[in-house]
Write a protein that holds these residues in place. Structure first.
Motif, short mmCIF file in Angstrom:
data_model
loop_
_atom_site.label_atom_id
_atom_site.label_comp_id
_atom_site.label_asym_id
_atom_site.label_seq_id
_atom_site.Cartn_x
_atom_site.Cartn_y
_atom_site.Cartn_z
N GLU A 15 0.80 -1.17 0.10
CA GLU A 15 0.04 -0.07 -0.05
C GLU A 15 0.84 1.34 -0.03
O GLU A 15 1.71 1.32 0.84
N ALA A 19 2.37 1.12 -8.56
CA ALA A 19 2.32 -0.10 -9.37
C ALA A 19 2.32 -0.08 -10.64
O ALA A 19 1.91 1.23 -11.44
N ILE A 76 0.24 3.45 -11.39
CA ILE A 76 -0.89 3.68 -10.36
C ILE A 76 -0.08 4.30 -9.22
O ILE A 76 0.96 3.53 -8.45
N SER A 79 -0.73 3.42 -4.41
CA SER A 79 -1.89 2.05 -4.57
C SER A 79 -2.42 1.82 -3.29
O SER A 79 -1.92 1.96 -2.12
N ASP A 83 -7.53 -0.82 -5.11
CA ASP A 83 -6.97 -1.06 -6.49
C ASP A 83 -6.48 -2.67 -7.09
O ASP A 83 -6.37 -2.85 -8.15
N VAL A 110 -2.50 -5.27 -3.78
CA VAL A 110 -2.02 -4.29 -3.28
C VAL A 110 -2.09 -4.87 -1.67
O VAL A 110 -3.30 -4.87 -1.27
#
Lengths: 112, 111
Positions: A15, A19, A76, A79, A83, A110
């Motif tokens: 987290e 990504a 991303i 994250s 997600d 994630v």
């Protein structure tokens, strides 16, 4: 040769991390490029589209297109566990009759 | 009602049955698609209709028969299916060059 290729993953990121999802396509005539997110048992939903070389940013998502290398990516940032899904890359050659082609998808997890 | 609507959401049919899947789009798009998604497999393009004419038939068996009576409606007629045809069938629509919008899909089980 497949129209669209993606690493199937799974890809795991903590987290808050970035990504990075990658996609290559075979037909240089491809004109439009899309990233979809698909949760398990649900239909794909559009996240981003890009038509021109370079970067396109929308919130935490950035799509990158390099037509010379026939390469599309999705970043991303920050994250979140929400997600976690399968991300599908798609290309469209609408000049030949609106033909969308999808990759196999990359599964992203994630980790909180 | 907005977007792309598919009915039914779930369908169980025997191998000798005849059934139809329906898709309706309220987006004013000029292209509609049928995709098949089997477990742990990518989306497989089955049929494309652009301006109500079929422009792609991706080597789909004849037991699947599409129909596009107008730009807003798309059907997939099913007959004498096999158990391996069990999958999620997704309808989508798009405007030329734009993104595809998907319906919620029909989960088909052939018994």
């Amino acid at each position: 040769q497949k129209e669209v290729e993606q690493n199937s993953g799974p890809l795991s990121v903590p987290e808050g991390a970035i990504a990075s999802l990658n996609c290559t396509y075979s037909d240089r005539g491809s004109q439009s490029f899309f990233w979809y997110r698909q949760y398990s048992g649900k239909s794909p939903e559009l996240i981003m589209f890009i038509y021109s070389n370079g970067d396109k940013e929308d919130g935490r998502f950035t799509a990158q297109l390099n037509k010379a290398s026939q390469y599309v990516s999705l970043l991303i940032r920050d994250s979140q566990p929400s997600d976690s899904a399968t991300y599908l890359c798609a290309v469209n050659r609408w000049y030949t009759g609106n033909q969308f082609y999808f990759g196999t998808g990359t599964s992203l997890t994630v980790i909180p | 009602e907005t977007g792309v609507t598919q009915t039914p959401r779930h369908l169980v049919m025997g191998m000798t049955n005849k059934k139809s899947l329906k898709c309706e789009q309220h987006l004013g798009h000029n292209a509609m698609y049928w995709y098949k998604q089997s477990a742990k497999k990518p989306l497989e393009l089955m049929f494309v209709y652009s301006l109500e004419e079929r422009v792609e038939n991706n080597s789909v068996p004849s037991r699947f028969s599409p129909e596009c009576p107008n730009s807003s409606h798309l059907f997939l007629h099913l007959h004498t299916l096999q158990p391996e045809d069990s999958a999620l069938y997704l309808c989508a629509s798009s405007q030329e060059g734009g993104e595809a919008f998907f319906g919620q899909g029909t989960r088909l089980t052939v018994v």
